[in-house]
Write a protein that holds these residues in place. Structure first.
Motif, PDB file in Angstrom:
ATOM      1  N   ARG A   8       0.824  -1.211   0.000  1.00 16.82           N
ATOM      2  CA  ARG A   8       0.000   0.000   0.000  1.00 16.82           C
ATOM      3  C   ARG A   8       0.860   1.265   0.000  1.00 16.82           C
ATOM      4  N   LEU A   9       1.945   1.244   0.764  1.00 11.50           N
ATOM      5  CA  LEU A   9       2.842   2.406   0.777  1.00 11.50           C
ATOM      6  C   LEU A   9       3.482   2.613  -0.591  1.00 11.50           C
ATOM      7  N   ILE A  13       2.960   6.163  -4.130  1.00  8.27           N
ATOM      8  CA  ILE A  13       3.851   6.945  -5.000  1.00  8.27           C
ATOM      9  C   ILE A  13       3.212   7.225  -6.359  1.00  8.27           C
ATOM     10  N   PRO A  14       2.736   6.201  -7.106  1.00  8.03           N
ATOM     11  CA  PRO A  14       2.086   6.526  -8.394  1.00  8.03           C
ATOM     12  C   PRO A  14       0.813   7.350  -8.237  1.00  8.03           C
ATOM     13  N   VAL A  15       0.084   7.142  -7.134  1.00  9.88           N
ATOM     14  CA  VAL A  15      -1.120   7.943  -6.905  1.00  9.88           C
ATOM     15  C   VAL A  15      -0.755   9.413  -6.764  1.00  9.88           C
ATOM     16  N   ILE A  19      -1.793  12.606  -9.102  1.00  6.50           N
ATOM     17  CA  ILE A  19      -2.400  13.812  -8.522  1.00  6.50           C
ATOM     18  C   ILE A  19      -1.589  15.046  -8.885  1.00  6.50           C
ATOM     19  N   SER A  20      -0.260  14.921  -8.797  1.00  4.71           N
ATOM     20  CA  SER A  20       0.588  16.069  -9.121  1.00  4.71           C
ATOM     21  C   SER A  20       0.410  16.491 -10.578  1.00  4.71           C
ATOM     22  N   PHE A  21       0.269  15.510 -11.474  1.00  6.71           N
ATOM     23  CA  PHE A  21       0.085  15.836 -12.889  1.00  6.71           C
ATOM     24  C   PHE A  21      -1.256  16.533 -13.122  1.00  6.71           C
ATOM     25  N   ILE A  22      -2.314  16.005 -12.499  1.00  8.60           N
ATOM     26  CA  ILE A  22      -3.643  16.598 -12.680  1.00  8.60           C
ATOM     27  C   ILE A  22      -3.669  18.027 -12.152  1.00  8.60           C
TER      28      ILE A  22
END
Length: 305
Positions: A8-9, A13-15, A19-22
């Motif tokens: 889960r940790l 990272i990809p999540v 989010i940063s891209f959006i």
């Protein structure tokens, strides 16, 4: 369990990258904030010079690459409104938002759990209809309208509580109740439906036939088996709490992330917007992770393979 936590940790990272891209893409679409950073009589040469110095004249992918490199170092840029780094300013406002969110969740759970259990055990009675109707009404009322009505009643008319600001328990009470109302309504409705379903199960009827007290059956057996969906809806309400603070903090002038984010959007202070959204995303992700851990502690039969 340990392997599950590591997985889960790693998924965080990809999540966070998505989010940063959006967030960056939305900020990019919003337009060039340079015009707001300069006086009205600034020349086109001044605007072009500041745009170039901030790197806003480069292609989108290049700007995102620079943003990502700075993000890894914890640098969200500098707020042109406050003339300081964005992340420390956001973290400075975070305790106020957490205080309001935690108070709202405590009020919501404290009210919703007894109300949901009571409504389920008094099914189809006038009291059940009153509780269910109150839950529907609480869910339907917008936060901003409820906050204004509470201010008019308890602050302006009765003079019992302060209108706005932060500092004492009296300052916290109205915004916390405003934020908690919709959450309590949602939890009450879910808990009532789950409790009604569980109370009709065979093992509940067996327990009652053995002469076990009804109060013990309700709280020991039925309510305990309702805890997992209760935790689920409570964790999902984290995003609702965060979204509600945006409006509630503005109505009550509560100096938290919500008020800061609304002001940053209005002034197009993009460094603050990006830092706020990123911190809020981390909070929501951590709450969902905590909910998964609580599932395993409450029900050992749940396995994470």
């Amino acid at each position: 369990m340990g392997l599950f936590l590591l997985k889960r940790l790693a998924q965080i990272i990809p999540v966070l990258l998505i989010i940063s891209f959006i967030v960056f893409a939305l900020v990019f679409i919003a337009g060039n904030p340079v015009a707001l950073m300069l006086p009205d009589d600034a020349s086109q040469e001044d605007i072009a010079q500041l745009t170039a110095s901030l790197g806003l004249d480069k292609p989108f992918i290049v700007q995102y690459g620079h943003y990502l490199l700075n993000l890894i170092q914890g640098d969200f840029g500098e707020s042109f409104r406050y003339s300081t780094s964005a992340l420390p300013l956001v973290l400075e406002r975070l305790p106020a938002t957490l205080e309001l969110a935690i108070a709202a969740m405590i009020i919501a759970v404290t009210v919703a759990i007894p109300l949901g259990i009571w409504s389920a055990t008094q099914q189809n009675t006038p009291l059940d209809l009153l509780a269910s109707g109150g839950a529907v009404l609480g869910k339907a009322m917008p936060n901003f309208w409820l906050g204004i009505m509470l201010i008019l009643l308890f602050s302006v008319t009765l003079g019992w509580l302060p209108v706005s600001g932060r500092g004492t328990f009296a300052h916290l009470l109205l915004p916390a109740i405003t934020l908690a109302t919709g959450i309590a309504a949602e939890i009450t409705r879910l808990l009532r439906s789950n409790m009604i379903e569980i109370l009709n199960q065979d093992y509940i009827r067996t327990a009652k036939s053995k002469g076990i007290r009804n109060l013990f059956v309700v709280y020991k057996h039925a309510f305990r088996n309702s805890l997992i969906p209760l935790i689920t809806i409570t964790a999902l309400q984290t995003s609702t709490v965060v979204g509600g603070t945006l409006i509630t903090e503005t109505v009550f002038s509560w100096p938290g992330l919500g008020q800061l984010l609304i002001q940053a959007v209005n002034t197009r202070d993009m460094a603050i917007v990006q830092a706020c959204v990123f911190v809020i995303a981390i909070l929501v992700i951590l709450m969902n992770l905590l909910a998964d851990i609580l599932y395993r502690l409450l029900d050992p039969r749940i396995k994470y393979d």
